[in-house]
Design an enzyme around this catalytic site. Sequence first.
Site, short mmCIF file in Angstrom:
data_model
loop_
_atom_site.label_atom_id
_atom_site.label_comp_id
_atom_site.label_asym_id
_atom_site.label_seq_id
_atom_site.Cartn_x
_atom_site.Cartn_y
_atom_site.Cartn_z
N THR A 125 46.54 36.41 46.44
CA THR A 125 45.76 37.61 46.10
C THR A 125 44.26 37.33 46.06
OG1 THR A 125 45.28 39.08 44.23
CG2 THR A 125 46.28 37.00 43.67
N ASP A 126 43.47 38.39 46.25
CA ASP A 126 42.01 38.24 46.13
C ASP A 126 41.61 37.94 44.69
OD1 ASP A 126 42.45 40.75 44.96
OD2 ASP A 126 40.97 41.82 46.18
N GLU A 127 42.51 38.18 43.72
CA GLU A 127 42.14 37.97 42.31
C GLU A 127 41.89 36.50 41.98
OE1 GLU A 127 44.04 40.08 39.23
OE2 GLU A 127 44.31 41.88 40.44
N TYR A 149 47.62 36.12 35.03
CA TYR A 149 48.23 36.40 36.34
C TYR A 149 47.47 35.68 37.45
CZ TYR A 149 48.76 38.81 40.81
OH TYR A 149 48.92 39.06 42.16
N LYS A 153 48.45 32.54 40.03
CA LYS A 153 48.41 32.65 41.50
C LYS A 153 47.51 31.54 42.09
CE LYS A 153 50.13 35.46 43.70
NZ LYS A 153 51.52 35.51 44.28
P1 NAD Z 1 56.20 43.56 42.64
O1 NAD Z 1 56.05 43.25 41.19
O2 NAD Z 1 56.32 44.96 43.09
O3 NAD Z 1 57.46 42.77 43.22
C1 NAD Z 1 57.78 41.46 42.84
C2 NAD Z 1 59.23 41.21 43.25
O4 NAD Z 1 59.55 39.84 42.93
C3 NAD Z 1 60.24 42.09 42.49
O5 NAD Z 1 61.20 42.59 43.38
C4 NAD Z 1 60.87 41.12 41.50
O6 NAD Z 1 62.22 41.47 41.17
C5 NAD Z 1 60.80 39.81 42.27
N1 NAD Z 1 60.81 38.64 41.37
C6 NAD Z 1 60.09 38.46 40.24
N2 NAD Z 1 60.39 37.26 39.69
C7 NAD Z 1 61.31 36.69 40.50
C8 NAD Z 1 62.01 35.45 40.46
N3 NAD Z 1 61.81 34.57 39.48
N4 NAD Z 1 62.89 35.18 41.45
C9 NAD Z 1 63.11 36.07 42.46
N5 NAD Z 1 62.50 37.26 42.53
C10 NAD Z 1 61.60 37.56 41.57
O7 NAD Z 1 54.97 42.84 43.33
P2 NAD Z 1 54.14 43.25 44.63
O8 NAD Z 1 53.03 44.13 44.22
O9 NAD Z 1 55.06 43.65 45.69
O10 NAD Z 1 53.50 41.84 45.00
C11 NAD Z 1 54.17 40.93 45.85
C12 NAD Z 1 53.33 39.68 46.01
O11 NAD Z 1 52.06 40.03 46.55
C13 NAD Z 1 53.04 38.95 44.70
O12 NAD Z 1 53.10 37.57 44.95
C14 NAD Z 1 51.64 39.39 44.34
O13 NAD Z 1 50.99 38.40 43.59
C15 NAD Z 1 51.02 39.55 45.71
N6 NAD Z 1 49.91 40.54 45.82
C16 NAD Z 1 50.08 41.83 45.41
C17 NAD Z 1 49.05 42.75 45.59
C18 NAD Z 1 49.18 44.20 45.18
O14 NAD Z 1 48.20 44.93 45.25
N7 NAD Z 1 50.35 44.66 44.76
C19 NAD Z 1 47.85 42.33 46.20
C20 NAD Z 1 47.72 41.00 46.58
C21 NAD Z 1 48.75 40.12 46.40
O1 DAU Z 2 43.64 42.65 43.87
C1 DAU Z 2 44.99 42.35 44.13
C2 DAU Z 2 45.77 42.59 42.87
O2 DAU Z 2 45.80 43.99 42.67
C3 DAU Z 2 47.20 42.04 42.91
O3 DAU Z 2 47.14 40.65 43.03
C4 DAU Z 2 47.96 42.43 41.65
O4 DAU Z 2 49.32 42.02 41.76
C5 DAU Z 2 47.90 43.93 41.49
O5 DAU Z 2 48.52 44.29 40.26
C6 DAU Z 2 46.46 44.43 41.52
O6 DAU Z 2 45.73 44.02 40.33
P1 DAU Z 2 44.67 45.02 39.63
O7 DAU Z 2 44.52 44.60 38.22
O8 DAU Z 2 43.45 45.18 40.44
O9 DAU Z 2 45.51 46.39 39.79
P2 DAU Z 2 45.90 47.53 38.74
O10 DAU Z 2 46.65 48.54 39.53
O11 DAU Z 2 46.55 47.00 37.51
O12 DAU Z 2 44.48 48.11 38.34
C7 DAU Z 2 43.56 48.58 39.32
C8 DAU Z 2 42.28 48.98 38.60
O13 DAU Z 2 42.55 50.12 37.78
C9 DAU Z 2 41.76 47.91 37.65
O14 DAU Z 2 40.33 47.94 37.65
C10 DAU Z 2 42.26 48.34 36.28
C11 DAU Z 2 42.27 49.85 36.39
N1 DAU Z 2 43.33 50.52 35.60
C12 DAU Z 2 44.61 50.12 35.77
C13 DAU Z 2 45.64 50.71 35.07
C14 DAU Z 2 47.08 50.24 35.25
C15 DAU Z 2 43.01 51.56 34.73
O15 DAU Z 2 41.83 51.93 34.59
N2 DAU Z 2 44.03 52.16 34.05
C16 DAU Z 2 45.34 51.77 34.16
O16 DAU Z 2 46.21 52.35 33.49
#
Ligand code: NAD
Ligand code: DAU
Length: 340
Positions: A125-127, A149, A153
């Site tokens: 992730t970019d985080e 988190y 990562k």
């Molecule tokens: P998500 O939370 O929607 O999905 C995670 C999945 O992993 C779920 O299906 C969960 O059941 C499974 N899981 C959790 N723990 C597990 C374990 N111990 N063994 C097997 N399966 C397990 O997450 P997402 O948003 O789809 O993110 C997927 C990946 O992409 C993550 O690694 C996250 O860090 C990364 N990522 C997400 C975002 C975003 O914006 N959502 C951005 C950048 C990177």
């Molecule tokens: O940047 C990539 C990441 O994006 C992934 O690695 C993470 O898995 C994913 O959860 C996401 O993280 P963020 O913290 O950026 O996403 P989130 O959707 O939780 O929040 C997006 C922005 O909105 C952040 O600035 C916090 C704000 N927010 C979020 C929630 C849930 C609010 O203001 N209110 C809320 O209730």
Amino acid sequence: MKVLVTGGCGFIGSNFIHYLARKHPTYKIINIDKLTYAGNLGNLKGLNKKKDYWFIKADICDKPVMKKVFQKYRPEAVVNFAAESHVDRSISRPAIFLKTNVLGAATLLDLSIGFGVEKFLHISTDEVYGSILRGKFTENSMLHPSSPYSASKAAADALVLAYHTTYGLPALITRSSNNYGPYQFPEKFIPLIIHNALHAKKIPLYGDGKNVRDWLYVEDNCEAIDMVLHKGRIGEIYNVGGHNEYQNIAVIRGILKALRKPASLIAFVRDRAGHDRRYALSITKIKRDIGWTPRTPFATGLRKTIQWYTNNPGWLKNTQTGAYRSFYKKYYSKLGLSGS
Ligand code: NAD
Ligand code: DAU
């Protein structure tokens, strides 16, 4: 190719499996998922008809079980999505993030070495870079994770690179910005806004609402992951950004307008601890070396996303399980909002 996908029942993982099955119909896909609150078998409806698709409910931290999976299926490639992914949950309960995101990744890395996996693509992730007020992060930028988190990562990224350097594991990493689109659990910002707006519930906006995220339509990320899997240089990291930077307040206003809901649903609440102000990625490397650029303008992606959630009320309802409710009841009441 035989591809083992972990976390394939989550948001990006399930979108990726659909993408892979469409793009490479001859591939064999093995989906490993623990089915935590974020995993949903319903995300993969339709795939059960595919001949070369297998789902196994398993925890990536469980080495004996995972060893049996590697022994049985002998994957050529591993794409590791499995993770605990929500920042607010990591602030309340960090331990499971360290277990799944770091130790789980380590288990997969060990088995991939042991079974001669030809490509290990780790989804990061970019985080991991932390916050940036001006400019953009490149793949060479220092890592400054702010939350448990993102720290977990970053630790996993370091392990992946160490396994490449020390044991010669053919590893690759993608670091993407915030994804949005179908099948995203409604604890994340965009589906949460849509869900709460549709149910006339308050939408918590953290701090002053001016934090900036770079939004990437999930299908575009799936394309990038597929291209890195096939064309990426072993040992390399690729940033994947959406070129769609918006302040959170603008995202809420846009969605409320599209749904014809009042701005009075917005509730400014206490800021998230350690809240990163802005994320921004340089995508020069993936453009230049692989030929990927994001395709979906934010307005188009948002329209499709809103449409998907409004057309799938049953999917949204199914996410409101006991586990979801008990976490959010406490969390929302701490923010001074109703937790129902
Ligand atoms: P998500 O939370 O929607 O999905 C995670 C999945 O992993 C779920 O299906 C969960 O059941 C499974 N899981 C959790 N723990 C597990 C374990 N111990 N063994 C097997 N399966 C397990 O997450 P997402 O948003 O789809 O993110 C997927 C990946 O992409 C993550 O690694 C996250 O860090 C990364 N990522 C997400 C975002 C975003 O914006 N959502 C951005 C950048 C990177
Ligand atoms: O940047 C990539 C990441 O994006 C992934 O690695 C993470 O898995 C994913 O959860 C996401 O993280 P963020 O913290 O950026 O996403 P989130 O959707 O939780 O929040 C997006 C922005 O909105 C952040 O600035 C916090 C704000 N927010 C979020 C929630 C849930 C609010 O203001 N209110 C809320 O209730």
